[in-house]
Design a protein around this motif. Sequence first.
Motif, PDB file in Angstrom:
ATOM      1  N   TRP A 106      45.261 -12.491  16.453  1.00  0.00           N
ATOM      2  CA  TRP A 106      44.421 -13.034  17.529  1.00  0.00           C
ATOM      3  C   TRP A 106      43.000 -12.495  17.438  1.00  0.00           C
ATOM      4  O   TRP A 106      42.030 -13.225  17.642  1.00  0.00           O
ATOM      5  CB  TRP A 106      45.033 -12.706  18.905  1.00  0.00           C
ATOM      6  N   THR A 113      41.578 -17.627  19.937  1.00  0.00           N
ATOM      7  CA  THR A 113      42.709 -16.772  19.552  1.00  0.00           C
ATOM      8  C   THR A 113      43.730 -17.520  18.700  1.00  0.00           C
ATOM      9  O   THR A 113      44.435 -16.927  17.904  1.00  0.00           O
ATOM     10  CB  THR A 113      43.439 -16.203  20.789  1.00  0.00           C
ATOM     11  N   LEU A 114      43.830 -18.831  18.910  1.00  0.00           N
ATOM     12  CA  LEU A 114      44.773 -19.605  18.100  1.00  0.00           C
ATOM     13  C   LEU A 114      44.015 -20.506  17.127  1.00  0.00           C
ATOM     14  O   LEU A 114      43.045 -21.150  17.487  1.00  0.00           O
ATOM     15  CB  LEU A 114      45.671 -20.464  18.982  1.00  0.00           C
TER      16      LEU A 114
END
Length: 319
Positions: A212, A222-223
């Motif tokens: 992350w 984060t993704l």
Amino acid sequence: MKHQSPSSGIKKTSGISSWNEINRNLNQLSDEEIINLYYQLRDECSGTGKISHFPNIKYLYATPFEREKDRREQQQWQKKQKVISEVIDWYRKAKNKSCVWWLENHVIAKHSASSCMNCGACTALCPAAEFYDFSPREIMTIIQEKNEDSIIGLLKSETIWYCHQCGSCKTKCPRQNSPFGMISSLRQLSQIKGYHIESVRGRQQYFGRHLWGGNLWNRACTLYFRNAIPDTHQDFGPRFETYFNRQDEFMKQVGAHPDMEGPFSGRKVHPETLKELRKLWIAGGAVFFWSLIEEAARRQAKEMNLSIDEYHNKVKTEG
Ligand code: SF4
Ligand code: SF4
């Protein structure tokens, strides 16, 4: 993720001829060489017409190369900070104080501890309590007793990592308390003190720091599009597998690409935007926590006689 597609730019910029060779030779590259090579490769553009994309982003993602670049680059960014933010100063001070001091002074922990009347409603509906030996009410009791040794035991245990941070406890608490806020605070304290490496789930923070944290640092999200792989997300069903395997092709049909510039996550973020965001992550303390996690991981890897990448792979898969 396989890293088998050599980029035309690798040899041109470094004399190294493959991704594997880069990953094997990281220790021989200076900070500037590693950082410059990373961005030269990331910025190689491919594609024609309306869609320009950056094919190396997917090959750089989650590699030892990207992790090493992040470590060295984040150290440089931290050194460049002339003014240490109030929040980081506070975290540094907390490192040398007792755990009870933290609980009496960290604003979330302080409010949470003083609001709880130990009724147990949170535990009764906590989904994590159904699957693990876990009780948010018991955590609140340990905190309220203010026994330093018991709190250290809690910070070293798996317990504080069982919470999914779903927030159900807050909605049902008759005092509108937030056990999950308390648990977040305890996780921070565990990392500040370096106790997190004593538990399997705690040391997995090292993997998270690069997954992350690496996505945030490099892709401002984060993704990343390629994170959710069908093998580990079978609950997404067979259509997801088809989509995942052909996502580049499908996205092109709608004029997009996972690794393009523009408003899609997983994108190549504009350098000025990334610069602004990085300043926030430094001032807010995220990079400070990443460096604490890095430091603790290196210490434990050495004790285990593992390289840092062997350690990374161990914590990723254990438990
Ligand atoms: S529901 Fe609220 S008051 Fe009751 S034990 Fe949980 S945190 Fe404490
Ligand atoms: S946030 Fe954590 S403690 Fe609260 S109900 Fe969800 S899993 Fe349980």
